[in-house]
Scaffold this motif. Structure first.
Motif, short mmCIF file in Angstrom:
data_model
loop_
_atom_site.label_atom_id
_atom_site.label_comp_id
_atom_site.label_asym_id
_atom_site.label_seq_id
_atom_site.Cartn_x
_atom_site.Cartn_y
_atom_site.Cartn_z
N LEU A 1 -78.59 92.34 -49.08
CA LEU A 1 -78.48 93.36 -50.13
C LEU A 1 -77.10 93.33 -50.78
O LEU A 1 -76.97 93.46 -52.00
CB LEU A 1 -78.74 94.75 -49.54
N MET A 2 -76.05 93.19 -49.95
CA MET A 2 -74.70 93.15 -50.49
C MET A 2 -74.53 91.94 -51.42
O MET A 2 -73.93 92.07 -52.50
CB MET A 2 -73.67 93.09 -49.36
N LYS A 3 -75.06 90.80 -51.03
CA LYS A 3 -74.93 89.61 -51.86
C LYS A 3 -75.73 89.75 -53.16
O LYS A 3 -75.38 89.13 -54.17
CB LYS A 3 -75.41 88.38 -51.09
N ALA A 4 -76.77 90.57 -53.12
CA ALA A 4 -77.60 90.75 -54.31
C ALA A 4 -77.10 91.85 -55.23
O ALA A 4 -77.76 92.17 -56.22
CB ALA A 4 -79.04 91.05 -53.89
N GLY A 5 -75.96 92.44 -54.91
CA GLY A 5 -75.40 93.45 -55.80
C GLY A 5 -74.97 94.73 -55.15
O GLY A 5 -74.42 95.62 -55.80
N GLY A 6 -75.26 94.90 -53.86
CA GLY A 6 -74.83 96.11 -53.16
C GLY A 6 -75.99 96.91 -52.60
O GLY A 6 -77.16 96.62 -52.87
#
Length: 427
Positions: free
Chosen positions: A176-181
């Motif tokens: 999730l973090m890599k996809a934008g947070g």
């Protein structure tokens, strides 16, 4: 006007000051432990979908399947009302709102399951499924197709599956973090909790993740699933669920009752495992008292009787599910689990009828309370809070509209929030 004579007192001001000082620690403890409801929207249900089944079209396909079940087994308002015992007055409004809900927002809360619904898999397979779940959830929030709340249920903190559960959680959150947070609607579920120390372990994991990614402390909360006897009564004979809430250090968002695991742990045979069994009522009553005032919400469990097969069989399952949902609502369990798309029509029918049938009476009582005009029932501030909370929950799920609430009460949404003790214009 005549001058009012001063009233007589006997206690010195120093007495009040001493008492205030003596109770300062208690005041602070009460404020910390019992902050009250967070004032955000609570979903009316949680849908669990196995990690290998969850896909980008899951929410849409559940809505389509639910509408198909309605078309086949209750094609109009009169048909559904006859099955569920809904009054003629409510039949049309409830049916129309159910159909609209299934088209607009069929699922309010979706949990991608990596626990019992997923089982034991090869590590590479679960790694891939967890990464795919993160990417799919992130994409859904980005393109507007997400449910209001989404997340995963990891494996529990027991030794046999602990490392696997931690790894899956890490992969999902990192994805999730890599996809934008992290999305605002993120929800995590910790199942089969037996000791408060397992909750503490979850807190330490989330603290570590937050520090690694520079997130605000406390950003990530989680649900505690109550499905073992040890989570209700410890080996020392003391109630334990309150200790788990305390161990969460403010991160616990809700307690979810696990119907089948808990019933089985109490020795209840399979045919009688249900949310309305006495062992379930006892566990949920303990949960309710422990969570009261803490801001931790409650969710009931599910029925495993699915609305499938011929119309007569579907109607029987619908009546059972509808009755269980209504029973939970009356007992202040405003959320539950749904296991099949065809459970959605009866979930929303029960919820909408519950809020619509009491709308006029609740509105009249609240309006009389605010206007101080009295009425057939003499309400107090605590009851006014409950009345406004009832109306707000009806608004949140779509059972009622703000225009009709305003017409009946003369109050705005902000007024209701204030009476309920919610922040103004909360979720």
């Amino acid at each position: 006007m005549p001058q009012q004579e001063p009233v007589a007192t006997s206690l010195a001001s120093t007495v009040r000051e001493e008492i205030g000082a003596a109770l300062a620690e208690v005041d602070a403890d009460l404020a910390r432990r019992y902050p009250g409801d967070p004032g955000t929207r609570q979903p009316v249900h949680t849908v669990y979908v196995p990690g290998d089944v969850f896909a980008a079209d899951t929410i849409r396909s559940w809505g389509e399947a639910a509408r198909t079940a309605l078309d086949e087994h209750a094609p109009d308002a009169a048909a559904l009302a006859a099955v569920l015992g809904i009054s003629d007055e409510l039949a049309g409004p409830v049916y129309d709102r159910v159909r609209a809900k299934l088209e607009r927002e069929p699922i309010e809360d979706l949990r991608v399951d990596f626990e019992d619904g997923y089982g034991a898999r090869a590590d590479a397979e679960e790694d891939e499924a967890a990464a795919r779940a993160a990417a799919t959830v992130a994409a859904a929030y980005q393109d507007g197709t997400a449910a209001p709340y989404m997340g995963i249920r990891m494996k529990c903190m027991e030794a046999a599956v602990r490392d696997r559960g931690i790894r899956t959680l890490d992969i999902f959150l990192t994805g999730l973090m890599k996809a934008g947070g992290l999305p605002d609607g993120l929800v995590l579920t910790l199942p089969k909790v037996t000791y408060a120390e397992q909750v503490t372990a979850m807190v330490r994991l989330l603290e570590s993740f937050e520090k690694t990614h520079g997130l605000a402390a406390g950003r990530i909360g989680f649900e505690i699933q109550i499905e073992t006897t040890q989570s209700i009564l410890g080996a020392d004979g003391r109630a334990t669920v309150a200790r788990m809430i305390e161990a969460a250090e403010g991160r616990a968002t809700s307690l979810h009752y696990g119907t089948f695991d808990y019933s089985a742990s109490c020795g209840v045979s399979a045919a009688y495992q249900s949310p309305d069994h006495p062992v379930a009522d006892h566990a949920k009553a303990v949960m309710q008292v422990a969570a009261a005032g803490t801001g931790v919400r409650l969710s009931d469990g599910s029925t495993n009787v699915l609305p499938v097969g011929g119309t007569a069989q579907v109607h029987d399952a619908w009546r059972l599910h509808h009755g269980l949902v209504r029973r939970s609502l009356a007992r202040a369990y405003y959320q539950g689990w749904d296991m099949h798309p065809a459970h959605l029509p009866t979930r929303y029918a029960a919820v909408y009828a519950f809020y619509r049938e009491g709308l006029e009476q609740a509105a009249a009582r609240l309006a009389a309370y605010v206007a101080k005009t009295g009425g057939a029932v003499m309400d107090e501030p605590a009851t006014a809070k409950a009345l406004s909370g009832y109306l707000l929950r009806g608004l949140d799920c779509g059972a009622v509209d703000i225009a009709e609430v305003a017409r009946l009460t003369g109050l705005t949404r902000a007024d209701l929030d204030g009476l309920a003790g919610r922040p103004a214009q909360a979720g």
